[in-house]
Design a protein around this motif. Structure first.
Motif, PDB file in Angstrom:
ATOM      1  N   GLU A 118       9.546  10.388  12.305  1.00 57.08           N
ATOM      2  CA  GLU A 118       8.557   9.466  11.738  1.00 57.08           C
ATOM      3  C   GLU A 118       7.179   9.735  12.320  1.00 57.08           C
ATOM      4  O   GLU A 118       7.041  10.074  13.500  1.00 57.08           O
ATOM      5  CB  GLU A 118       8.966   8.018  12.020  1.00 57.08           C
ATOM      6  N   GLY A 119       6.143   9.606  11.507  1.00 54.61           N
ATOM      7  CA  GLY A 119       4.787   9.801  12.003  1.00 54.61           C
ATOM      8  C   GLY A 119       3.781   9.745  10.876  1.00 54.61           C
ATOM      9  O   GLY A 119       4.103   9.399   9.741  1.00 54.61           O
ATOM     10  N   THR A 120       2.543  10.106  11.182  1.00 55.37           N
ATOM     11  CA  THR A 120       1.477  10.164  10.182  1.00 55.37           C
ATOM     12  C   THR A 120       1.322  11.602   9.703  1.00 55.37           C
ATOM     13  O   THR A 120       1.876  12.537  10.286  1.00 55.37           O
ATOM     14  CB  THR A 120       0.136   9.698  10.784  1.00 55.37           C
ATOM     15  N   MET A 162       2.302  17.055   9.110  1.00 54.48           N
ATOM     16  CA  MET A 162       1.923  18.227   8.316  1.00 54.48           C
ATOM     17  C   MET A 162       1.791  19.507   9.143  1.00 54.48           C
ATOM     18  O   MET A 162       2.258  20.567   8.727  1.00 54.48           O
ATOM     19  CB  MET A 162       0.648  17.944   7.523  1.00 54.48           C
ATOM     20  N   PRO A 163       1.169  19.453  10.332  1.00 55.98           N
ATOM     21  CA  PRO A 163       1.159  20.665  11.152  1.00 55.98           C
ATOM     22  C   PRO A 163       2.574  21.128  11.519  1.00 55.98           C
ATOM     23  O   PRO A 163       2.844  22.337  11.567  1.00 55.98           O
ATOM     24  CB  PRO A 163       0.369  20.238  12.402  1.00 55.98           C
ATOM     25  N   THR A 207       8.851  11.611   7.812  1.00 61.90           N
ATOM     26  CA  THR A 207       8.661  10.477   6.914  1.00 61.90           C
ATOM     27  C   THR A 207       7.447   9.647   7.291  1.00 61.90           C
ATOM     28  O   THR A 207       7.150   9.436   8.464  1.00 61.90           O
ATOM     29  CB  THR A 207       9.903   9.564   6.893  1.00 61.90           C
ATOM     30  N   LEU A 208       6.750   9.201   6.272  1.00 60.39           N
ATOM     31  CA  LEU A 208       5.664   8.240   6.411  1.00 60.39           C
ATOM     32  C   LEU A 208       6.202   6.875   5.996  1.00 60.39           C
ATOM     33  O   LEU A 208       7.237   6.771   5.335  1.00 60.39           O
ATOM     34  CB  LEU A 208       4.495   8.634   5.508  1.00 60.39           C
ATOM     35  N   LEU A 209       5.500   5.829   6.361  1.00 56.87           N
ATOM     36  CA  LEU A 209       5.960   4.468   6.083  1.00 56.87           C
ATOM     37  C   LEU A 209       6.325   4.256   4.623  1.00 56.87           C
ATOM     38  O   LEU A 209       7.310   3.596   4.305  1.00 56.87           O
ATOM     39  CB  LEU A 209       4.870   3.464   6.494  1.00 56.87           C
ATOM     40  N   ALA A 210       5.570   4.856   3.711  1.00 59.81           N
ATOM     41  CA  ALA A 210       5.791   4.626   2.280  1.00 59.81           C
ATOM     42  C   ALA A 210       7.150   5.113   1.817  1.00 59.81           C
ATOM     43  O   ALA A 210       7.632   4.710   0.760  1.00 59.81           O
ATOM     44  CB  ALA A 210       4.705   5.314   1.461  1.00 59.81           C
TER      45      ALA A 210
END
Length: 312
Positions: free
Chosen positions: A139-141, A146-147, A110-113
């Protein structure tokens, strides 16, 4: 014809031990260390690599004075090898979950959005329909998630969709469009003021997105267009709870997706800055490798996300 020949040869001769060695060599950049990890001799490891190169009819590594470096073919096969091992691990985990009475397992990045409304409500729907499902949230960017999605460690990534990077071999489903807003704490001197200009913001510190994100690149370009502005003080963070607390107790300015900040804006704990950003609008959605690769629990989670998004 060449493709069919290689596939037939690989299906009859390829061993998981060879793939394990390939991944280990890619990790260490050294055949000797990779051989030690797999508890085989270096000559045996070298032969296993040569056998792989003969079977696939490509060179997988090039030698340097520091060890070996994967070629483009080696990189591709290492990536697929990691995916195979991740799928084996997922299969074992799913069987374990079923054996313990859990109806499947889903790992969601999950991303913040995606965090405050979309993801929690989707989780509630899934566990209501499948009480024994095992759900893990990471959680992360995008640069981290994605990798992991490509390699099979994560089943789905929910958040702002990447515009160009990481899209190869992925399916994407747009759930809704989102905009970015500037926010401050309720006691900030900018709170409640009318239409502002960028000059009004220059005296304050900022909470910035990580430097590797698209949003940060857009913000930096915005700063450049406004006289090469550089904040006198800044904090780099993607943690909503941390950012929220910092905004409430400090004279800082932050960026947030509009629906992430919505509850705090409505409650009056945060205030929106009256300056419209010329960037940041974009789709929020879900990325996954392919629907055919999702487990039944993963497919149920994908459907729940779609249903919840329609109510937002």
């Amino acid at each position: 014809m060449r493709h069919s020949r290689i596939v037939e040869r690989v299906l009859t001769r390829l061993k998981l031990r060879q793939l394990r060695l390939l991944v280990a060599v890619g990790k260490h950049g050294n055949i000797q260390n990779a051989a030690r990890e797999l508890n085989v001799s270096q000559p045996a490891a070298t032969k296993m690599i040569k056998d792989l190169e003969l079977d696939f009819e490509v060179q997988l590594f090039t030698r340097t004075n520091r060890g070996v470096v994967p070629t483009v073919y080696g990189d591709a096969l290492i990536r697929h090898g990691k995916l195979i091992f991740a799928q084996v691990s997922n299969a074992a985990q799913e069987l374990d979950d079923l054996n313990e009475g859990n109806s499947g397992r889903v790992v969601v990045g999950t991303l913040l959005a995606a965090s405050p409304q979309l993801l929690p409500v989707a989780i509630e729907r899934v566990i209501h329909a499948r009480p024994n499902v095992a759900i893990k949230v990471v959680e992360g960017t995008n640069e981290v998630l994605m990798p992991a999605l490509h390699s099979g460690e994560i089943d789905l990534v929910v958040g702002r969709l990447p515009t160009h990077r990481y899209r190869n071999a992925l399916e994407q489903r747009t759930l809704f469009d989102e905009k970015i807003v500037l926010v401050v704490g309720a006691g900030h001197t900018l709170a409640g003021r009318g239409e502002l200009t960028f000059d009004d913001l220059k005296a304050f510190g900022w909470i910035l997105p990580p430097i590797e994100t698209t949003l940060r690149r857009q913000l930096d370009q915005f700063f450049v267009r406004n006289g090469h502005f550089s904040p006198t003080m800044s904090v780099e963070s993607v943690s909503y709870l941390t950012n929220r607390a910092l905004l409430q107790s400090n004279a800082l300015i932050g960026l947030m997706p509009a629906h992430v900040a919505a509850q705090d804006l409505a409650a009056g704990t945060l205030a929106e800055v009256s300056l419209t950003l010329p960037f940041g609008t974009g789709p929020v959605g879900v990325s996954y490798r392919a629907k055919t690769q999702l487990s039944p629990a993963g497919t149920a989670f994908l459907d729940a996300l779609t249903e919840v998004a329609e109510t937002l």
